[in-house]
Write a protein that holds these residues in place. Structure first.
Motif, mmCIF file in Angstrom:
data_model
loop_
_atom_site.group_PDB
_atom_site.id
_atom_site.type_symbol
_atom_site.label_atom_id
_atom_site.label_comp_id
_atom_site.label_asym_id
_atom_site.label_seq_id
_atom_site.Cartn_x
_atom_site.Cartn_y
_atom_site.Cartn_z
ATOM 1 N N ASP A 1 0.828 -1.212 0.000
ATOM 2 C CA ASP A 1 0.000 0.000 0.000
ATOM 3 C C ASP A 1 0.864 1.264 0.000
ATOM 4 N N PHE A 2 1.952 1.253 0.783
ATOM 5 C CA PHE A 2 2.845 2.411 0.833
ATOM 6 C C PHE A 2 3.510 2.650 -0.517
ATOM 7 N N ILE A 3 3.986 1.583 -1.155
ATOM 8 C CA ILE A 3 4.632 1.719 -2.459
ATOM 9 C C ILE A 3 3.644 2.248 -3.486
ATOM 10 N N SER A 4 2.430 1.731 -3.448
ATOM 11 C CA SER A 4 1.387 2.213 -4.363
ATOM 12 C C SER A 4 1.124 3.705 -4.146
ATOM 13 N N PHE A 5 1.055 4.126 -2.899
ATOM 14 C CA PHE A 5 0.860 5.538 -2.566
ATOM 15 C C PHE A 5 2.032 6.382 -3.075
ATOM 16 N N ALA A 6 3.253 5.920 -2.823
ATOM 17 C CA ALA A 6 4.444 6.672 -3.211
ATOM 18 C C ALA A 6 4.549 6.813 -4.723
ATOM 19 N N GLU A 7 4.106 5.804 -5.456
ATOM 20 C CA GLU A 7 4.169 5.869 -6.915
ATOM 21 C C GLU A 7 3.236 6.946 -7.481
ATOM 22 N N LYS A 8 2.237 7.332 -6.736
ATOM 23 C CA LYS A 8 1.297 8.366 -7.185
ATOM 24 C C LYS A 8 1.828 9.772 -6.927
ATOM 25 N N LEU A 9 2.854 9.887 -6.099
ATOM 26 C CA LEU A 9 3.452 11.183 -5.800
ATOM 27 C C LEU A 9 4.356 11.614 -6.957
ATOM 28 N N PRO A 10 4.561 12.901 -7.128
ATOM 29 C CA PRO A 10 5.496 13.330 -8.169
ATOM 30 C C PRO A 10 6.916 12.867 -7.827
ATOM 31 N N PRO A 11 7.740 12.590 -8.843
ATOM 32 C CA PRO A 11 9.113 12.136 -8.587
ATOM 33 C C PRO A 11 9.899 13.166 -7.781
ATOM 34 N N LEU A 12 10.838 12.687 -6.989
ATOM 35 C CA LEU A 12 11.669 13.577 -6.185
ATOM 36 C C LEU A 12 12.652 14.358 -7.048
#
Length: 50
Positions: A22-33
């Motif tokens: 779930d965390f990885i899925s959430f992080a993938e939706k964020l804009p790249p660093l």
């Protein structure tokens, strides 16, 4: 007899794996660093290996 083997996975292990997914899925939706960041890459330079 081998057909009767049941692999037991404790709930806390299942929950931990689910939380990580779930965390990885959430992080993938964020804009790249940054421009070099690729979520699908198995190695993130200076960050983490999965």
């Amino acid at each position: 007899m081998d057909n009767n083997v049941l692999i037991f996975t404790p709930r806390f292990e299942r929950d931990a794996k689910r939380n990580l997914k779930d965390f990885i899925s959430f992080a993938e939706k964020l804009p790249p660093l940054n421009q070099k960041m690729e979520y699908a890459s198995p190695y993130w330079k200076g960050a983490v290996n999965r």
